[in-house]
Design a protein around this motif. Structure first.
Motif, short mmCIF file in Angstrom:
data_model
loop_
_atom_site.label_atom_id
_atom_site.label_comp_id
_atom_site.label_asym_id
_atom_site.label_seq_id
_atom_site.Cartn_x
_atom_site.Cartn_y
_atom_site.Cartn_z
N MET A 172 -5.18 12.16 1.44
CA MET A 172 -4.33 11.15 2.04
C MET A 172 -4.94 9.78 1.76
SD MET A 172 -3.09 10.83 6.03
CE MET A 172 -3.16 12.58 6.21
N VAL A 173 -4.11 8.87 1.36
CA VAL A 173 -4.55 7.50 1.08
C VAL A 173 -3.83 6.57 2.05
CG1 VAL A 173 -4.58 5.64 -0.62
CG2 VAL A 173 -4.93 8.01 -1.36
N ARG A 174 -4.59 5.81 2.78
CA ARG A 174 -4.01 4.87 3.73
C ARG A 174 -3.63 3.59 2.99
NH1 ARG A 174 -3.40 7.75 8.26
NH2 ARG A 174 -5.18 9.05 8.71
N LEU A 175 -2.48 3.02 3.37
CA LEU A 175 -2.05 1.76 2.78
C LEU A 175 -1.26 0.97 3.80
CD1 LEU A 175 1.23 1.83 1.61
CD2 LEU A 175 0.15 3.76 0.50
N PHE B 192 1.81 -2.09 4.18
CA PHE B 192 2.89 -2.80 3.52
C PHE B 192 3.70 -3.54 4.58
CE2 PHE B 192 7.31 -2.96 2.02
CZ PHE B 192 7.14 -3.67 0.85
N ALA B 193 3.88 -4.82 4.40
CA ALA B 193 4.66 -5.66 5.31
C ALA B 193 4.19 -5.50 6.76
CB ALA B 193 6.15 -5.36 5.16
N GLY B 194 2.89 -5.38 6.94
CA GLY B 194 2.34 -5.29 8.27
C GLY B 194 2.42 -3.91 8.90
N HIS B 195 2.83 -2.90 8.14
CA HIS B 195 2.94 -1.55 8.65
C HIS B 195 1.95 -0.65 7.92
CE1 HIS B 195 6.62 -2.40 10.92
NE2 HIS B 195 6.95 -3.16 9.89
N ASP B 196 1.35 0.28 8.64
CA ASP B 196 0.41 1.22 8.06
C ASP B 196 1.11 2.51 7.68
OD1 ASP B 196 -1.80 -0.48 8.35
OD2 ASP B 196 -2.04 0.12 10.45
N PHE B 197 0.78 3.03 6.51
CA PHE B 197 1.35 4.27 5.99
C PHE B 197 0.23 5.16 5.47
CE2 PHE B 197 4.57 1.01 5.48
CZ PHE B 197 5.73 1.64 5.89
N ALA B 198 0.56 6.42 5.25
CA ALA B 198 -0.35 7.36 4.62
C ALA B 198 0.37 7.98 3.44
CB ALA B 198 -0.79 8.43 5.61
N ALA B 199 -0.16 7.75 2.24
CA ALA B 199 0.39 8.38 1.04
C ALA B 199 -0.21 9.78 0.94
CB ALA B 199 0.05 7.56 -0.20
N TRP C 106 4.72 7.50 7.90
CA TRP C 106 4.66 6.25 8.65
C TRP C 106 4.29 6.62 10.09
CZ3 TRP C 106 9.49 2.53 8.79
CH2 TRP C 106 9.15 1.33 9.42
N PRO C 107 3.00 6.59 10.42
CA PRO C 107 2.54 7.07 11.73
C PRO C 107 3.18 6.36 12.92
CG PRO C 107 0.68 6.76 10.26
CD PRO C 107 1.87 6.18 9.57
N ALA C 108 3.40 5.07 12.85
CA ALA C 108 3.95 4.33 13.99
C ALA C 108 5.32 4.84 14.40
CB ALA C 108 4.01 2.84 13.67
N LEU D 79 8.48 10.79 8.16
CA LEU D 79 8.10 11.31 6.85
C LEU D 79 9.14 10.82 5.86
CD1 LEU D 79 6.29 13.20 5.14
CD2 LEU D 79 7.91 15.04 5.72
N LEU D 80 8.70 10.14 4.81
CA LEU D 80 9.59 9.61 3.79
C LEU D 80 9.42 10.42 2.52
CD1 LEU D 80 8.78 7.25 5.83
CD2 LEU D 80 9.63 5.74 4.07
#
Length: 95
Positions: A1-4, A6-13, A21-23, A27-28
């Protein structure tokens, strides 16, 4: 898992190619291409015929691990316009 971020939001690739998108506990996923093998088989190019079930299995594994409350399918869910009609009964039930 890679954390990133974008636009002030945290995601996990995820290594499976999805994004979490944990917040939002979302799941995208994109480019699932259900029934790709059956499309190629029509023109004589044989691929293993279990691609849709394998994709659904992979998706179920991710869902079980992350327990999302939303799943966003962002496009190319089916390989072609008639893919939904070719989707087998087991895959339809799992979907």
């Amino acid at each position: 898992m890679v954390r990133l971020s974008f636009a002030g939001h945290d995601f996990a690739a995820l290594p499976q190619g999805a994004l979490f998108w944990p917040a939002r506990r979302a799941l995208l996923v994109a480019d699932l291409h259900f029934e790709k093998a059956s499309w190629f088989a029509r023109s004589g190019q044989m691929l293993p015929p279990y691609d849709s079930l394998a994709t659904l299995g992979d998706l179920a594994t991710i869902v079980a691990a992350l327990d999302p409350v939303e799943i966003w399918c962002l496009g190319d869910s089916f390989h072609d316009g008639a893919g939904c009609e070719r989707l087998g009964g087991e895959a339809q039930a799992r979907l």
